[in-house]
Design an enzyme around this catalytic site. Structure first.
Site, PDB file in Angstrom:
ATOM      1  N   PHE A 251     -35.620   9.945  82.005  1.00 13.62           N
ATOM      2  CA  PHE A 251     -36.251  11.252  81.371  1.00 13.62           C
ATOM      3  C   PHE A 251     -36.472  11.273  79.897  1.00 13.62           C
ATOM      4  O   PHE A 251     -38.374  12.234  80.853  1.00 13.62           O
ATOM      5  CB  PHE A 251     -34.966  11.306  81.027  1.00 13.62           C
ATOM      6  CG  PHE A 251     -34.857  12.519  79.474  1.00 13.62           C
ATOM      7  CD1 PHE A 251     -35.632  14.380  79.758  1.00 13.62           C
ATOM      8  CD2 PHE A 251     -34.124  13.261  78.955  1.00 13.62           C
ATOM      9  CE1 PHE A 251     -35.541  15.207  78.341  1.00 13.62           C
ATOM     10  CE2 PHE A 251     -33.472  13.746  77.806  1.00 13.62           C
ATOM     11  CZ  PHE A 251     -34.392  14.828  77.336  1.00 13.62           C
TER      12      PHE A 251
ATOM     13  N   GLY B  11     -33.084   5.305  86.919  1.00 12.01           N
ATOM     14  CA  GLY B  11     -35.002   6.509  86.756  1.00 12.01           C
ATOM     15  C   GLY B  11     -35.036   7.243  88.182  1.00 12.01           C
ATOM     16  O   GLY B  11     -34.163   6.511  89.143  1.00 12.01           O
TER      17      GLY B  11
ATOM     18  N   ASP C 192     -36.877  -5.765  86.277  1.00 13.37           N
ATOM     19  CA  ASP C 192     -34.572  -5.025  85.533  1.00 13.37           C
ATOM     20  C   ASP C 192     -35.831  -6.181  84.058  1.00 13.37           C
ATOM     21  O   ASP C 192     -36.758  -7.045  84.202  1.00 13.37           O
ATOM     22  CB  ASP C 192     -33.990  -6.299  85.776  1.00 13.37           C
ATOM     23  CG  ASP C 192     -32.260  -5.910  84.887  1.00 13.37           C
ATOM     24  OD1 ASP C 192     -32.710  -7.030  83.716  1.00 13.37           O
ATOM     25  OD2 ASP C 192     -32.301  -5.008  85.575  1.00 13.37           O
ATOM     26  N   ILE C 193     -35.332  -5.264  82.983  1.00 18.04           N
ATOM     27  CA  ILE C 193     -36.135  -5.923  82.067  1.00 18.04           C
ATOM     28  C   ILE C 193     -35.825  -7.542  81.235  1.00 18.04           C
ATOM     29  O   ILE C 193     -36.488  -8.319  80.511  1.00 18.04           O
ATOM     30  CB  ILE C 193     -36.122  -4.939  81.010  1.00 18.04           C
ATOM     31  CG1 ILE C 193     -34.410  -4.827  80.475  1.00 18.04           C
ATOM     32  CG2 ILE C 193     -37.121  -3.739  81.218  1.00 18.04           C
ATOM     33  CD1 ILE C 193     -34.257  -4.478  79.624  1.00 18.04           C
TER      34      ILE C 193
ATOM     35  N   TYR D 237     -21.969   1.294  72.180  1.00 12.92           N
ATOM     36  CA  TYR D 237     -23.725   1.514  72.170  1.00 12.92           C
ATOM     37  C   TYR D 237     -24.055   2.014  70.934  1.00 12.92           C
ATOM     38  O   TYR D 237     -25.543   1.120  70.334  1.00 12.92           O
ATOM     39  CB  TYR D 237     -23.604   3.204  73.154  1.00 12.92           C
ATOM     40  CG  TYR D 237     -24.791   3.657  73.048  1.00 12.92           C
ATOM     41  CD1 TYR D 237     -25.369   3.675  73.804  1.00 12.92           C
ATOM     42  CD2 TYR D 237     -24.941   4.836  71.551  1.00 12.92           C
ATOM     43  CE1 TYR D 237     -26.840   3.797  73.699  1.00 12.92           C
ATOM     44  CE2 TYR D 237     -26.315   4.838  71.663  1.00 12.92           C
ATOM     45  CZ  TYR D 237     -27.420   4.931  73.183  1.00 12.92           C
ATOM     46  OH  TYR D 237     -28.298   5.331  72.461  1.00 12.92           O
TER      47      TYR D 237
END
Length: 309
Positions: free
Chosen positions: A11, A36, A51-52, A140
């Site tokens: 987003f 995403g 993937d990061i 989080y």
């Protein structure tokens, strides 16, 4: 400018990518598409599906040679962080460390990191300034704040410049209620389906809603401004969920009757962020008021879902 955008199919990331490309920057998107969406890549951005945390990320850095990294990839759900804390830290902390290592190993000038109002926890005053005590109520919030500390250490040790943007509640076109959805996206999804919106709590809890275009502009400003700065990106206004539903009812021409359920653990009762530092450091001000932003978002939902509200 060569800009690598992690989470660029999401987003916020996709909206930033579009704006950067319109400004003439060379963009590379990195996204594993866990949340995403392909449809968000409307402008034909160059994209690597990865993937990061992957070792191959370092080759991506070497090949693209970015000047700036806008690090949007993240696990963004408070609820999921409580259910899957190891996954939460794997993405938000370890993933950020892998990106930071790629930055310092490949001569990246600056990282722009989107943090969250969740780092503050229960506010001792409103609106919250950046100097407010950090005391997150959820996992989080912990995993969004920990990378801030790493980023500052990477700056001191290796000279990597940064701007940290602590977002309030972002909303707007492309927000997916089933993926990275905030309360507005979830409400609109219910309304578009002819269902009653669900409020967790009594509806008098307040939020500071900021439209996606204003968030995008804060990121664009951070490309050259806000060196070593940590700033709130917000509207600096406080709106209850009941007030939000009243405004939505005015826009759609219907009185909305929500279903009230129990509060979710880890959620903050009230939130409003002071944005004066962002105004000063980034020469930025929010431009879109809530009713206009909601109307624009509803137009997007109608076009994308072909549903008449």
């Amino acid at each position: 400018m060569r800009i690598l955008i992690t989470g660029g199919a999401g987003f916020i990331g996709s909206n930033i990518a579009d704006a950067c490309k319109k400004d003439g920057h060379e963009i590379l998107i990195v996204d594993n598409f866990s949340t995403g969406l392909e449809k968000n890549l409307e402008y034909g951005h160059q994209c690597v599906r990865i993937d990061i945390n992957a070792d191959e990320m370092q080759q991506v850095f070497r090949d693209f040679k970015p000047e700036v990294v806008i690090h949007n990839a993240a696990q963004v759900s408070v609820g999921r962080s409580l259910k899957e804390p190891l996954l939460d830290q794997e993405i938000n902390i370890r993933g950020t460390l892998n990106i930071l290592q790629g930055c310092v190993d490949n001569g990246v000038r600056k990282i722009i990191y989107p943090s969250s109002a969740a780092v503050y926890g229960l506010p001792s005053y409103l609106p919250i300034k950046e100097s407010h005590t950090i005391n997150p109520e959820s996992f989080y919030g912990i995993t969004k704040y920990t990378p801030e500390l790493y980023i500052k250490s990477f700056n001191k040790l290796y000279g990597l410049d940064y701007t940290i943007l602590r977002y309030s509640n972002v909303y707007g076109p492309r927000q997916d209620p089933r993926g990275e959805g905030g309360v507005i996206a979830i409400f609109l999804d219910k309304i578009s389906r002819g269902e009653r919106p669900v409020v967790l709590g009594d509806g008098y809890q307040t939020r500071d809603f900021i439209f996606i275009d204003d968030v995008v502009n804060a990121n664009l400003a951070s490309l050259c401004l806000g060196s070593q700065g940590t700033v709130n990106v917000s509207s600096n206004t406080s709106v209850s969920l009941n007030e939000l539903l009243n405004i939505l009812g005015e826009i759609v021409g219907n009185s909305l009757s929500p279903i009230y359920e129990e509060e979710r653990p880890g959620d903050i009762r009230d939130s409003q962020l002071d944005n004066s530092c962002a105004i000063q450091m980034l020469s930025w001000t929010p431009q879109i008021d809530l009713k206009t932003g909601l109307s624009n978002t509803l137009i997007y939902y109608n076009k994308s879902r072909k549903v008449l509200l």
